[in-house]
Design an enzyme around this catalytic site. Structure first.
Site, short mmCIF file in Angstrom:
data_model
loop_
_atom_site.label_atom_id
_atom_site.label_comp_id
_atom_site.label_asym_id
_atom_site.label_seq_id
_atom_site.Cartn_x
_atom_site.Cartn_y
_atom_site.Cartn_z
N LYS A 87 16.12 -0.82 4.36
CA LYS A 87 15.62 -0.62 2.98
C LYS A 87 14.47 0.39 2.95
O LYS A 87 14.48 1.32 2.13
CB LYS A 87 15.14 -1.97 2.43
CG LYS A 87 14.23 -1.85 1.23
CD LYS A 87 13.62 -3.20 0.88
CE LYS A 87 12.51 -3.10 -0.13
NZ LYS A 87 11.21 -2.69 0.42
N ASN A 88 13.50 0.19 3.82
CA ASN A 88 12.30 1.03 3.71
C ASN A 88 12.55 2.47 4.13
O ASN A 88 11.78 3.37 3.77
CB ASN A 88 11.13 0.43 4.50
CG ASN A 88 10.58 -0.80 3.80
OD1 ASN A 88 10.88 -1.04 2.62
ND2 ASN A 88 9.78 -1.59 4.51
N CYS A 90 6.03 -5.88 -4.87
CA CYS A 90 5.62 -7.24 -4.57
C CYS A 90 4.10 -7.36 -4.62
O CYS A 90 3.39 -6.47 -4.15
CB CYS A 90 6.13 -7.64 -3.17
SG CYS A 90 7.90 -7.87 -3.11
N ARG A 112 -3.14 -3.26 -2.90
CA ARG A 112 -2.23 -2.16 -2.57
C ARG A 112 -2.62 -0.81 -3.21
O ARG A 112 -1.88 -0.25 -4.02
CB ARG A 112 -0.78 -2.52 -2.90
CG ARG A 112 -0.34 -3.82 -2.26
CD ARG A 112 1.14 -4.08 -2.42
NE ARG A 112 1.95 -3.40 -1.42
CZ ARG A 112 3.27 -3.54 -1.31
NH1 ARG A 112 3.92 -4.31 -2.13
NH2 ARG A 112 3.93 -2.88 -0.39
N ASP A 153 6.07 -7.92 7.25
CA ASP A 153 7.26 -8.30 6.48
C ASP A 153 8.06 -9.43 7.14
O ASP A 153 9.03 -9.92 6.56
CB ASP A 153 8.18 -7.07 6.29
CG ASP A 153 7.63 -6.12 5.25
OD1 ASP A 153 6.59 -6.42 4.64
OD2 ASP A 153 8.22 -5.04 5.04
N ARG A 200 16.33 -7.25 -3.98
CA ARG A 200 15.67 -5.96 -3.75
C ARG A 200 15.86 -5.47 -2.31
O ARG A 200 15.86 -4.28 -2.05
CB ARG A 200 14.16 -6.06 -4.02
CG ARG A 200 13.81 -6.25 -5.49
CD ARG A 200 12.34 -6.04 -5.70
NE ARG A 200 11.90 -4.92 -4.87
CZ ARG A 200 10.72 -4.82 -4.31
NH1 ARG A 200 9.82 -5.75 -4.49
NH2 ARG A 200 10.42 -3.79 -3.56
#
Ligand code: UD1
Length: 430
Positions: free
Chosen positions: A22-23, A117, A122, A305, A397
């Site tokens: 995903k990233n 999230c 952040r 994560d 997601r």
């Protein structure tokens, strides 16, 4: 009220194939804007973050054709606006990559402030520091970011914090800049390397990705390319903990075992069995495992994560474990939910002290974010009785076919939309 319902107790056993990362995907898609041509991206995870990214790119003028479930061709020859749709870009964090890519492509972009999230404040100061060093002006106001550059010029960028997003964004903005850029204290995560490899495959000159100094020699233009995304380290890690927490035995295929070393090391330390193959790992546990201490760190340290999934595993282990979260300030919001299932966890700031219990009991819980959502599903599959997990949009997601993959391993889990379906599942499973 879309939610997962599950009945725990079955050890998860069998094979599972991991999807693309995903990233990496959410950085490679916007990176395609730099080409001014076409590129085909393979092993793309079919997840909601990818679908939203495609919508953003289409709004900018890109043409996207899905060749199959996990492959698309993107044509970025007609990028005709520098305003990215605010409602979509503010939906998730990785929309910040539009800024680096569009600065490189058009020298200008307007986007919504990135969402994502809620793991803490952040900030994006390091991203802005990189853009400004390369000669861009960045204005923030009324929920928008406006970045402009007459000409991007190579520069030395020192990251005050090791940031995945800021490192990738600096690479995106620097590949077409005039001259050489150096990024010091760069993030070393596998997806940083994958994005660099993607950019190099279209003609960029990036050296050192995967170390803490990345050097980029600007080029004038890129050519079309074909690229296959690496497997998802965190999805693989999630299934590794699922094997252990349910006392199962899973062969996890399509992985790069090197990317999983921090996770494997911790699982071995608490007594699980992890066997590495060229592109697979087999993880199993036959008995109750032991406790350990974990501190989340940038790669190659233990990934933040994977922190909630590991907490679930340790909450079922023998003894007291301590988890220190060093990346995000607010990443224990799932603990209240896990407590409803019988876990004993005390949180003090960025530290969680976990006193292992013999087992969980099913409860109705909600996913507070993506990885915590997956962790609660694992908890539900190891619990006695029925568990429902709501707010599963977070899970979509980042996990492709999560429910189907778990079912294939013997997990009693189903997506339900109303009370009638909940009752039906309970009746069927008994
Ligand atoms: C990326 C990942 C996310 C993962 C995280 C850490 C993507 C799309 N997301 O998020 O899944 O949890 O890396 O591995 O790849 N920070 C600043 N200023 C900045 C940027 C970051 O202070 O300008 C701080 C953050 O608040 C955080 C730390 O640096 O405390 C690391 O964040 P970063 O590596 O940037 O994470 P993300 O790119 O947001």
């Amino acid at each position: 009220m879309e939610q997962y319902i599950m009945k725990g107790g079955n050890p998860l056993v069998g094979d599972v194939t991991i999807s693309g990362a995903k990233n990496a995907a959410v950085a490679i898609l916007p990176a395609a804007l730099l080409i001014n041509g076409t590129c085909t991206i393979n092993n793309l995870p079919n997840i909601s973050d990818v679908k939203i990214y495609c919508e953003i790119l289409e709004n900018l003028g890109a043409k996207i054709h899905w060749n199959s479930t996990n492959e698309l061709t993107i044509d970025t020859r007609n990028i005709d606006t520098t305003e990215a749709p605010i409602d979509l870009t503010s939906k998730f964090r990785a929309s910040y990559y539009i800024i680096g890519a569009m600065l490189g492509r058009k020298g200008e972009i307007e986007v919504g402030m990135p969402g994502g999230c809620k793991l803490g404040a952040r900030p994006i100061d390091q991203h802005i520091k990189g853009f400004e060093a390369l000669g861009a002006n960045v204005d923030i106001g009324q929920g928008k970011i406006i970045a402009k550059a007459k000409k991007l010029k190579g520069a030395s960028i020192y990251m005050d914090i090791t940031s995945v997003g800021a490192t990738i964004n600096a690479m995106l903005a620097a590949v077409l800049a005039e001259g050489t850029t150096t990024i010091d204290n760069a993030a070393k995560e596998p997806h940083v390397v994958d994005v660099a490899n993607f950019l190099n495959s279209m003609g960029a000159k990036i050296r050192g990705a995967g170390t803490d100094v990345i050097r980029i020699k600007g080029v004038e233009k890129f050519g079309d390319c074909q690229y296959s995304i690496i497997p998802d380290q965190i999805e693989a890690g999630t299934f590794m903990t699922a094997a252990v927490a349910t006392k199962g035995d899973i062969m996890i295929k399509n992985v790069i075992p090197k990317h999983l070393e921090a996770i494997s090391a911790k699982l071995i330390e608490i007594g699980a069995e992890v066997v590495e193959f060229d592109d697979a790992v087999r993880v199993s546990a036959t008995k109750r495992l032991e406790s350990t201490n974990i501190k989340t760190l940038p790669y190659p340290g233990f990934p933040t994560d994977m922190q909630p999934q590991m907490a679930v595993t340790l909450a079922l282990s023998n003894g007291t474990s301590v988890i220190s979260e060093s990346i995000f300030e607010n990443r224990f919001r799932y603990v209240d939910e896990l407590t409803k299932m019988g876990a004993t966890i005390q949180v003090d700031g960025r530290t969680a002290i976990i006193s292992g219990v013999e087992g969980f009991t099913g409860a109705d819980v909600h996913a507070p974010d993506l990885r915590a959502g997956a962790a609660l599903v694992i908890a539900g599959l190891s619990a006695k009785g029925f568990t429902t997990v709501s707010d599963i949009g977070y899970i979509y997601r980042g996990y492709e076919q999560f429910e189907q993959k778990l079912k294939q391993l013997g997990g009693e889990i189903q997506l339900v939309n109303n009370e009638k379906e909940v009752a039906k599942f309970k009746l069927k499973i008994g």
